[in-house]
Structures are given as C-alpha cells and as structure tokens.
Design an enzyme around this catalytic site. Structure first.
Site, mmCIF file in Angstrom:
data_model
loop_
_atom_site.group_PDB
_atom_site.id
_atom_site.type_symbol
_atom_site.label_atom_id
_atom_site.label_comp_id
_atom_site.label_asym_id
_atom_site.label_seq_id
_atom_site.Cartn_x
_atom_site.Cartn_y
_atom_site.Cartn_z
ATOM 1 N N ARG A 25 -14.926 7.957 -27.666
ATOM 2 C CA ARG A 25 -16.353 7.991 -27.851
ATOM 3 C C ARG A 25 -16.418 6.438 -28.499
ATOM 4 O O ARG A 25 -17.424 5.653 -28.390
ATOM 5 C CB ARG A 25 -17.033 8.970 -28.703
ATOM 6 C CG ARG A 25 -18.284 8.548 -29.359
ATOM 7 C CD ARG A 25 -19.047 9.688 -29.854
ATOM 8 N NE ARG A 25 -18.277 10.728 -30.356
ATOM 9 C CZ ARG A 25 -17.832 10.377 -31.530
ATOM 10 N NH1 ARG A 25 -18.355 9.365 -32.461
ATOM 11 N NH2 ARG A 25 -17.305 11.529 -32.094
ATOM 12 N N ASP A 81 -36.355 -5.863 -21.227
ATOM 13 C CA ASP A 81 -35.736 -4.995 -20.164
ATOM 14 C C ASP A 81 -35.536 -5.923 -19.026
ATOM 15 O O ASP A 81 -36.375 -6.468 -18.062
ATOM 16 C CB ASP A 81 -36.783 -4.161 -19.674
ATOM 17 C CG ASP A 81 -35.970 -2.811 -18.956
ATOM 18 O OD1 ASP A 81 -35.130 -3.267 -17.993
ATOM 19 O OD2 ASP A 81 -36.294 -1.862 -18.988
HETATM 20 C C1 LIG Z 1 -34.514 2.895 -14.525
HETATM 21 C C2 LIG Z 1 -35.104 1.996 -15.428
HETATM 22 C C3 LIG Z 1 -34.966 2.517 -16.883
HETATM 23 C C4 LIG Z 1 -34.368 3.497 -17.631
HETATM 24 O O1 LIG Z 1 -33.142 3.790 -16.983
HETATM 25 P P1 LIG Z 1 -31.938 5.175 -16.756
HETATM 26 O O2 LIG Z 1 -30.772 4.688 -16.240
HETATM 27 O O3 LIG Z 1 -32.678 5.886 -15.628
HETATM 28 O O4 LIG Z 1 -32.140 5.857 -17.783
HETATM 29 C C5 LIG Z 1 -35.428 1.685 -17.671
HETATM 30 N N1 LIG Z 1 -36.041 0.370 -17.423
HETATM 31 C C6 LIG Z 1 -36.297 -0.034 -15.976
HETATM 32 C C7 LIG Z 1 -36.876 -1.305 -15.669
HETATM 33 C C8 LIG Z 1 -35.638 1.098 -15.119
HETATM 34 O O5 LIG Z 1 -35.970 0.692 -13.751
#
Ligand SMILES: *Cc1c(COP(=O)(O)O)cnc(C)c1O
Length: 382
Positions: free
Chosen positions: A48, A172
């Site tokens: 982990r 993001d």
């Molecule tokens: C899919 C997605 C997430 C979340 O990710 P998971 O791997 O599904 O938990 C966050 N931000 C964006 C822009 C995404 O497309």
C-alpha cells in the site's frame, strides 16, 4: 538527460535498471517485502505504501507532466478526493461551474458537508473569479477543456488569481492529457488525472493520479495516499504504463479524427451547435491554440429536437457504443443529461448549458469515414 515526451511515454513503467532487468517489467504482486532486520529494508516494506509497478508508473507520470512528484490512486475520484483533503473546515474552494458530474457530486456531497465553503463560478470570466475569492480561499479547481461543453479556461491567469490569495490552483487534465497540455508549465500547482480515460486508454482500468512540484504539497498528498489507502493495484499500474506507451500516437489520431468530425457535424442541418475547441469559431479557440498542442478527441453537439431526438440518435448508432466514460480506443457516445450529468439537478444543468439535446462523443481510433457514415445514418430522417 531530459527526454522528449514521446520517448518518456514509450518507456512508461520501466523499473529501475540492472543487469537482470527484463525490458518489459514484471508485475510485482507481493503485498509485503523481506526486511534485513526489523525496520531495515531497501525500498519497499508493504505494497500500500509503495511497490515497484506503482513507483515506475508514478515516475513516468511526473516526467510526462513535467512535474517533480506524482501519486497514483485507485480512481480519478479518489485522486480528486485526496487533493480536496488538503482543505480544512473553514477553508474556501472556488470551482469551475462547467465540470465533470462526479467532481460536482464529490465537492457538493463529500467536501462541502465537512465545513468547506464552495463557490461555483464561470472561469472564463476572470473578474468574477477574482470577486469570488476571499481571504479564506485556499484552492481554485479548474477543469479544461470542460466536460461536456469543451470550454477552455486560461490556466496561467487562473493560477495567477490563486497565487494572489496564496491558494493552490488544481487543474483536471483528464481530457487533454500531458501530450496536449501541461498545466504545471502554465503555473498550476496540482494536476489531476482520471487515468481511466486516455492515459490507460483501453477502457479496462479505473485509476487516478496527482502530479505536483512543491515538496510540502507532495508529502501531504503522499501521506493521504498511503494513510487513506485508495491505491491502484500493481496489475492496474502495469496496465496503465502499457497504455501510456502509445499515448502520443493515440492522441494524434484522436485529435485528427475529432477535428474532421467536428467540421463535418457543423454542416449537418439537424445539428444546432458543435462544441470543439479546434473549430475557428469556438469562443476560446485562440486560447486553446496557445495553451494546448492539439484540440483533443472529445466533442459535443446539440441535435435539433431535444431529449427525444438525442435519445433516438444514440440508440440508432451501430459503430459508436452507448456508454459512460471516454478516452478509449473505441468510440463512445453519450447523452450527458441522462448519463454523466444525471446527478446534477436539471435547473443547474440547464443553467450550465448542458442542453437536453446535447450528445457527447469520445472519438476513438476507428477509420474516421466509418465513424462519420454511422453518424450520418443515425442523423438521417426515416
Ligand atoms: C472520469 C473523470 C473523472 C473521475 O475519474 P474516475 O476514474 O472515473 O474516478 C474526473 N474528471 C474527469 C474530467 C473525468 O472525465
């Protein structure tokens, strides 16, 4: 020696070299590692906390984003949740309104209830972002390009706004990938990825990652990763590293096919709007061209006739798969109002421009003419 991004990607996930090192890394499944003496060991004690496959993936991720540190998580949401755990009750978060539905749910239902104040703001309106910040603002949350409207926000100027307040700017980067956009180089502090999408690229792993430069932030994120324990398995890390090897090639194809389809959709009488940052009349086309090295594989469009017409279209396509998610080799189609954004209240959704007739495409690696022919038959009246 600093290698260019295609080279880094091609060598993704390689373990530390030695004379008996296989070129393709083995999957190290062991949950525990031998110690020389109590508390004395080489690199790993328990999986982990760290294991060879995760370490190798994390160093690749850092190199790809041009960052110093990376931490991998068991999902994009777990990675985002870890970043949001840098906040404490009383802190203020400013987040972009046009956002992935799961991020909205995470912030509204898991983060806000512990006493973190949240302000949603249109991040294309910089004065509004400045006005939204307060002395308590500790973080700006930016998603660009956005989902599902493919709007573009200015990472450099938003990072500047965050830094004025001594706040962190989190970006993001799931839609763009480091091949098309490297937020740290524009001043961002933390990059977030859902590796479930383009980085793994084959729709067979759920995982996430954070990348940053600051040592103090990195230590805290690593602590949250290890203490919270939302880590990806060695097998998943192996798979993602394998996917990353072809990331630059895949992104080039995703971009060229999405660009061609966006231009074609624009000319279809049944299509009311097309959202793609590569189109010259996209409102932030110039910003996209300066901030990104390609416009990505995602696009969305509004079909005339609203909810019904959009639902009919997504049922009529044969080659496009009706499914959540994005960024895989296969093309996917979705109707955000009923799928990815169903967790958003209808009035919030509408206010953010996610219209009922909106259709989102994740353009895959198939022949672009086949993809276009299938959309044409699905759009054609019968
Ligand atoms: C899919 C997605 C997430 C979340 O990710 P998971 O791997 O599904 O938990 C966050 N931000 C964006 C822009 C995404 O497309």
């Amino acid at each position: 020696m600093r290698y260019r991004i295609d080279t880094v990607a091609a060598h993704a996930g390689r373990v530390q070299p030695g004379t008996s090192t296989p070129v393709t890394p083995p999957i190290s499944l062991s949950s525990t590692f031998l110690q020389e003496a109590p508390g004395r060991y080489d690199t790993h004690a328990y999986a982990r906390v760290g294991n060879p496959n995760r370490d190798a993936l994390e160093s690749t991720l850092a190199l790809l984003e041009g960052g110093e540190h990376a931490a991998a998580f068991s999902s994009g949401c777990a990675a985002m949740h870890a970043a949001l755990q840098l906040l404490a009750p009383g802190d203020h978060l400013v987040a972009c309104g046009d956002i992935y539905g799961g991020t909205y749910r995470l912030i509204e239902q898991l983060v806000a209830p512990i006493g973190i104040r949240v302000t949603w703001v249109d991040m294309s309106d910089e004065p509004a972002v400045v006005a939204a910040t307060t002395d308590a603002t500790r973080m700006l949350w930016v998603e660009t390009p956005t989902n599902p409207l493919l709007r573009i926000f200015d990472i450099a100027s938003l990072s500047g706004v965050a830094h004025e307040r001594n706040a962190l700017c989190v970006v993001d980067n799931t839609f763009a990938t480091p091949v098309l956009q490297r937020p740290l180089e524009h001043g961002a502090d933390i990059v977030v990825h859902s590796m479930s999408k383009y980085l793994n690229g084959h729709s067979d792993v759920v995982a996430g990652a954070l990348v940053c430069n600051d040592e103090v932030v990195a230590d805290r994120l690593r602590f949250i990763q290890r203490a919270g324990g939302a880590v990806p398995s060695p097998f998943d890390c192996y798979m993602i590293a394998r996917g990353i090897k072809t990331l630059p090639l895949r992104m080039a194809r995703h971009c060229s096919s999405a660009g061609a389809l966006a231009a074609w959709l624009r000319k279809q009488p049944a299509v009311e709007e097309v959202h793609y940052p590569g189109l010259p009349d996209h409102p932030q086309h110039a910003l996209a061209a300066s901030q990104m090295t390609g416009f990505g594989g995602m696009l969305s469009f509004v079909v005339a006739g609203g909810l019904e017409a959009a639902s009919t279209l997504v049922r009529r396509v044969r080659l496009w798969s009706l499914a959540e998610s994005l960024g895989g080799v296969e093309s996917l189609v979705g109707q955000p109002a009923l799928m990815s954004h169903a967790s958003m209240p209808p009035e919030v959704r509408e206010a953010r421009g996610v219209r009922d007739g909106l259709i989102r495409l994740s353009v895959g690696l198939e022949d672009v003419d086949d993809l276009q022919d299938d959309l044409l038959q699905a759009l054609s009246p019968r």
